[in-house]
Write a protein that holds these residues in place. Structure first.
Motif, mmCIF file in Angstrom:
data_model
loop_
_atom_site.group_PDB
_atom_site.id
_atom_site.type_symbol
_atom_site.label_atom_id
_atom_site.label_comp_id
_atom_site.label_asym_id
_atom_site.label_seq_id
_atom_site.Cartn_x
_atom_site.Cartn_y
_atom_site.Cartn_z
ATOM 1 N N UNK A 55 -48.192 -24.647 3.225
ATOM 2 C CA UNK A 55 -48.581 -23.243 3.464
ATOM 3 C C UNK A 55 -47.534 -22.270 2.927
ATOM 4 N N UNK A 56 -46.795 -22.670 1.948
ATOM 5 C CA UNK A 56 -45.740 -21.815 1.416
ATOM 6 C C UNK A 56 -44.598 -22.705 0.968
ATOM 7 N N UNK A 97 -47.754 -20.502 12.277
ATOM 8 C CA UNK A 97 -47.279 -19.889 11.044
ATOM 9 C C UNK A 97 -45.906 -19.215 11.195
ATOM 10 N N UNK A 98 -45.363 -18.788 10.093
ATOM 11 C CA UNK A 98 -43.959 -18.350 10.040
ATOM 12 C C UNK A 98 -43.726 -17.046 10.780
ATOM 13 N N UNK A 99 -44.757 -16.300 11.070
ATOM 14 C CA UNK A 99 -44.533 -15.031 11.741
ATOM 15 C C UNK A 99 -44.303 -15.208 13.232
ATOM 16 N N UNK A 100 -44.452 -16.412 13.710
ATOM 17 C CA UNK A 100 -44.174 -16.682 15.113
ATOM 18 C C UNK A 100 -42.724 -17.103 15.305
ATOM 19 N N UNK A 101 -42.261 -17.010 16.524
ATOM 20 C CA UNK A 101 -40.908 -17.459 16.832
ATOM 21 C C UNK A 101 -40.744 -18.920 16.429
ATOM 22 N N UNK A 102 -39.615 -19.213 15.812
ATOM 23 C CA UNK A 102 -39.359 -20.568 15.336
ATOM 24 C C UNK A 102 -38.378 -21.262 16.276
ATOM 25 N N UNK B 30 -43.662 -10.013 7.534
ATOM 26 C CA UNK B 30 -44.573 -9.995 8.671
ATOM 27 C C UNK B 30 -43.802 -9.841 9.977
ATOM 28 N N UNK B 31 -42.538 -10.208 9.978
ATOM 29 C CA UNK B 31 -41.679 -10.061 11.158
ATOM 30 C C UNK B 31 -40.265 -10.340 10.708
ATOM 31 N N UNK B 33 -36.588 -12.151 12.001
ATOM 32 C CA UNK B 33 -35.975 -13.008 13.009
ATOM 33 C C UNK B 33 -34.467 -12.824 13.015
ATOM 34 N N UNK B 45 -33.223 -19.262 18.071
ATOM 35 C CA UNK B 45 -33.891 -18.019 17.755
ATOM 36 C C UNK B 45 -33.583 -17.007 18.848
ATOM 37 N N UNK B 48 -37.567 -12.182 17.564
ATOM 38 C CA UNK B 48 -38.505 -11.993 16.480
ATOM 39 C C UNK B 48 -39.140 -10.644 16.722
ATOM 40 N N UNK B 90 -39.770 -13.890 7.239
ATOM 41 C CA UNK B 90 -40.953 -14.523 6.668
ATOM 42 C C UNK B 90 -41.785 -13.447 5.978
ATOM 43 N N UNK B 94 -45.904 -15.990 2.599
ATOM 44 C CA UNK B 94 -45.527 -17.301 3.129
ATOM 45 C C UNK B 94 -44.237 -17.845 2.540
ATOM 46 N N UNK B 96 -39.877 -17.557 3.092
ATOM 47 C CA UNK B 96 -38.983 -17.307 4.232
ATOM 48 C C UNK B 96 -37.599 -17.111 3.665
#
Lengths: 113, 108
Positions: A55-56, A97-102, B30-31, B33, B45, B48, B90, B94, B96
């Motif tokens: 996905x990237x 997906x990457x926009x969520x907390x990792x 998109x955000x 971190x 983390x 975010x 990110x 897609x 990072x």
């Protein structure tokens, strides 16, 4: 609820060999991302898998490949190892997906001799 | 030019000082971190955020989308805050991108 785990913790390989690194995602997470962190540098994004599909992808050659399994665990495979591949390899899982907390694993330290 | 730039690279502070770490980015995100990495590699983390401000204990993160800039503040710094702080973005494509990190040392 278990966190993100990676195996092995340390690995030594020689130039030209192949290596497989493993990552188990946090429970309920369907996205996993892999990063390479050379000593003294920030992490570099290798690729991300979402629901078993890539996905990237960052700027890494095709000899870096991955897989995500139906249970959302993941592998990073590196073929034809080079000395510059020596680094800490980190995986991180996220809910979606990457926009969520990792959530990061502890990493695998790879040394290529 | 890196897609994500952080400053300063290194920071030494006395215990109790107010600390600010800055992050600028040039990509559509998109955000954003904020991550903390302790010696030995473990990454946690911290925040975010995609707009405004977030606070967690002594840590505050802000972002200005129009200016493509974010800051991480630590109030009443403590030696246990010593770590590398990394901002990461990110993108909508897609990818990072990571900043190179700010190495913080808080002296008792």
């Amino acid at each position: 609820e278990t966190g993100v785990t990676q195996s092995p913790t340390h690995l030594i390989k020689t130039r030209g060999q192949q290596v497989t690194l493993r990552c188990s995602s946090q429970s309920g997470h369907n996205t996993v991302s892999w990063y390479q962190q050379a000593l003294g540098q920030g992490p570099q994004f290798i690729f991300q898998y979402y629901r078993e599909e890539e996905n990237g992808r960052g700027n890494f050659p095709p000899r870096f490949s991955g897989l995500q399994f139906p249970n959302y665990s993941s592998e990073l495979n590196v073929n034809a190892l080079e000395l510059d591949d020596s680094a800490l390899y980190l995986c991180a899982s996220s809910l979606d997906r990457a926009s969520d907390e990792q959530f990061f694993g502890p990493g695998t330290r790879l040394t290529v001799l | 030019k890196n897609e994500v730039e952080q400053s300063p690279q290194n920071l030494t502070a006395q215990e109790g000082e107010f600390i600010t770490i800055n992050c600028s980015y040039s990509v559509g995100i998109s955000a954003l971190h904020w991550l903390q990495q302790h010696p030995g590699g473990g990454i946690v983390s911290l925040f975010m955020l995609s707009s405004g401000k977030k606070k967690h204990g002594r840590l505050i993160a802000t972002i200005n989308i129009q200016e493509k800039h974010s800051s991480l503040h630590i109030t009443a710094s403590h030696p246990r805050d010593s770590a590398v702080y990394i901002c990461a973005a990110p993108t909508t494509g897609n990818q990072f991108y990571f900043g190179t990190g700010t190495s913080l040392t808080v002296i008792p």
